[in-house]
Each structure stands twice: as C-alpha cells, then as structure tokens.
Design a protein around this motif. Sequence first.
Motif, short mmCIF file in Angstrom:
data_model
loop_
_atom_site.label_atom_id
_atom_site.label_comp_id
_atom_site.label_asym_id
_atom_site.label_seq_id
_atom_site.Cartn_x
_atom_site.Cartn_y
_atom_site.Cartn_z
N ARG A 1 0.80 -1.23 0.00
CA ARG A 1 0.00 0.00 0.00
C ARG A 1 0.83 1.28 0.00
O ARG A 1 0.33 2.34 -0.34
CB ARG A 1 -0.92 0.00 1.23
N CYS A 2 2.09 1.18 0.39
CA CYS A 2 2.93 2.38 0.45
C CYS A 2 3.66 2.67 -0.86
O CYS A 2 4.43 3.63 -0.94
CB CYS A 2 3.94 2.26 1.59
N VAL A 3 3.44 1.86 -1.86
CA VAL A 3 4.05 2.11 -3.17
C VAL A 3 2.97 2.03 -4.24
O VAL A 3 2.06 1.21 -4.15
CB VAL A 3 5.19 1.10 -3.46
N LYS A 4 3.06 2.92 -5.22
CA LYS A 4 2.12 2.94 -6.33
C LYS A 4 2.86 2.68 -7.64
O LYS A 4 4.08 2.89 -7.72
CB LYS A 4 1.38 4.28 -6.39
N GLU A 5 2.12 2.26 -8.63
CA GLU A 5 2.76 1.94 -9.91
C GLU A 5 3.49 3.13 -10.49
O GLU A 5 4.56 2.99 -11.08
CB GLU A 5 1.71 1.42 -10.89
N GLU A 6 2.92 4.32 -10.30
CA GLU A 6 3.57 5.52 -10.85
C GLU A 6 4.85 5.89 -10.11
O GLU A 6 5.62 6.75 -10.58
CB GLU A 6 2.60 6.70 -10.84
N ASP A 7 5.11 5.28 -8.96
CA ASP A 7 6.35 5.54 -8.22
C ASP A 7 7.56 4.84 -8.83
O ASP A 7 8.70 5.20 -8.54
CB ASP A 7 6.22 5.08 -6.76
N LEU A 8 7.33 3.84 -9.66
CA LEU A 8 8.44 3.01 -10.13
C LEU A 8 9.48 3.79 -10.92
O LEU A 8 10.69 3.56 -10.77
CB LEU A 8 7.91 1.83 -10.96
N LYS A 9 9.05 4.72 -11.77
CA LYS A 9 10.00 5.50 -12.56
C LYS A 9 10.88 6.37 -11.66
O LYS A 9 12.09 6.50 -11.88
CB LYS A 9 9.27 6.35 -13.58
N ARG A 10 10.28 6.95 -10.63
CA ARG A 10 11.06 7.78 -9.70
C ARG A 10 12.05 6.93 -8.91
O ARG A 10 13.19 7.33 -8.68
CB ARG A 10 10.12 8.53 -8.75
N ILE A 11 11.59 5.77 -8.48
CA ILE A 11 12.48 4.87 -7.74
C ILE A 11 13.64 4.42 -8.63
O ILE A 11 14.80 4.40 -8.21
CB ILE A 11 11.69 3.65 -7.22
N GLU A 12 13.34 4.08 -9.88
CA GLU A 12 14.39 3.64 -10.80
C GLU A 12 15.42 4.74 -11.02
O GLU A 12 16.63 4.49 -11.01
CB GLU A 12 13.78 3.23 -12.13
#
Length: 342
Positions: A283-294
């Motif tokens: 719940r603390c991560v969203k699909e749209e966060d993946l690019k920022r994390i990468e």
Amino acid sequence: MNQVNTTMTVKRINTELVRATLKRLKSATKPEVAKATGLSVMTCGTILNELLATGEVLEQQVDPSSGGRPAIRYEYHANYAQIVCLYARTEGNEHFISYQVCNLLGECLEENTIYYDEITYDVYEQQLERLKDVYPAIKVAGIGVQGVVHEGVIGVCDIKRLEKVDIVSKLEDKLKIDIVAQNDMNLITYGYYQKQEDESPKNIAYVYFPDGNYMGAGLIVNGQVVKGETNFSGELSFLPLGILRSEQLGQFKQPDTMVKLAAKSIASLIVIINPAVIVLAGRCVKEEDLKRIESEVKTMIPAVHMPTLKYRHDIHADYMNGLKTLTLEQLSYPFKFEKKTF
C-alpha cells in the motif's frame, strides 16, 4: 547406504514419478505411464496396483481394444487427500486470515477471508480445527506467517501476539496433521516465480511495502528461494538506511522519503544478488512511483546493472500459489522433478 535402503529409495522415487505423471496426464494406461516416465510397463503396473489398493488411483472405463485383453485406464484420485493453505495478515487497521482448501491436483474446494479484531495463535488453531472437521481428508496444512519462522518457532513478527510461538509443534499436537510454516515473503515470491515461464529470469526479488508494518523481501537466486541460516533473509527493515528502524513506518507514508528509502533498499538488493527483476507491491508504493524509484537507484549503481522493476497491485494470488505449491510438496517424496524448488 545399504542395498535394502537403496531399493526402498528407488521404489519411493519411482512411485512419486508415477504419481506426478498421472496427475499431469489426468488419465492413462500402463503403457502410457511407462512411456511418460521411462520406467518399464511391469514396474508401472506394480506401482499402479499398489496405488489402486490404497484408493489413491482409480480405474476408469476400459479402452476399446481391437483384440486381446482390453486396456485399463487409470486416473489420479484428486480427493484421496486434501490440504489447507492459510495465512494471517495485519495491515493498517485490518486484521484478517485468508484460506483455501484444495485437493491433490491443487483445485480449490473452498476459500474465504475472515476479519478479526486482532490475530492470535488461537485464530490459526480454531480455523484449522473447523476446516479439518469439514474436510477430514486434510493431511497437511500450510501456514503463512508475517515474520521470521525458524525451526517452527515464530521470531520477529509484525503480529506481536505471535512472536515466540512454536506454531508448528502446537498445531501438530492439536490437529494431528503435518504442518509447514513459512515466512510470507518467501511464499509470495515463490508463488510469483512458479507462475513464470521456464525461460524466465532465475534471479528475482519481491519487495513489499505495507501500511503500518516494516518492509520485507523474498529472494530467489539461481531458481532457489534464499532463506538464510536462520530464515532471516529479506528482513530489509534492518538495513542501515541512516534512520532508526522505528522511523521507517512514518517515512514510508511520505512520497518523497518513501522513494529514497525504497531506492536505497533496492540498490542494496542489486549489489547483493544482482536480480534481473524486482517486483514491488504494498500500500505504500504505487505503480507511478516506479520510474522515480528507478531514477533514484541509478544515482547509486551503474545503469547497466539496473533490473526491470515490476508492480503487483495485490499479493493474494502469489501468496496462495506459493502456499499451495509448498504444501502439496510436503505430500511428495523429497525428490524434485522440477527445476523450480523452494
């Protein structure tokens, strides 16, 4: 190993091979089983007759024959025994168990999710006892635990009432069936991996960022689940991230600090196991966060070593698939015919 033990081991392995083959083929004649296993027709006939006598194999209708003795077909008796797979979770303000009762082909007979005010050992025992009364053919129960399980005893756990509980011994004593208990992230990762194609990457990580609990990961290296010496592998919240462990819960709820902490954790996994894929969920991560994390990870490691990041909206299917596969394996002789093993 002496000759007697060697002969018994070979027979058990052959029996398991015939059993697995008949499950896969659904039904077959003795010659068809022999061809699929590489064993002789005589050996397969002896094993099938033994399984027929116990009720684990059933005779089907006789195949038409152009002459001579008609060929008998055999099918695996899916409900000769049953398993139950059950896990408990607490996240945010929700406390629940999910379970499935399955036959020996992995087909679901019953499933449900039940919510509680809190999760304790009694929840496991009461639900398993009730299910065993309804399905007396249950032989093994697979248990998912939201924490470390070492030699059947729960250690560090997000459900505090379960810490230090010898869950395997207590349930086996009470229910008189075999119990297998495992960490939730190991099971979730195993379940995800089992669904992949044979040519899929053999090195993956599955990272979970829950609401109100600490992050954790399941790891697979060279096709094997990595549990570590004391099953502590994947407890990412103990990484030296530059803040107190207790501070992580609040910071993972803030989008900016979540991205930075997630990136540090993922970078640590990359330099240790060099996975081809890292799955993110919770719940603390969203699909749209993946690019920022990468992008953040690439500031710490060379881009050439960056794995593919994938997002899973829900972990339930992976969790149950891992539990089901592991629990069914407990009923098999410990000889693996598949490349994917726990």
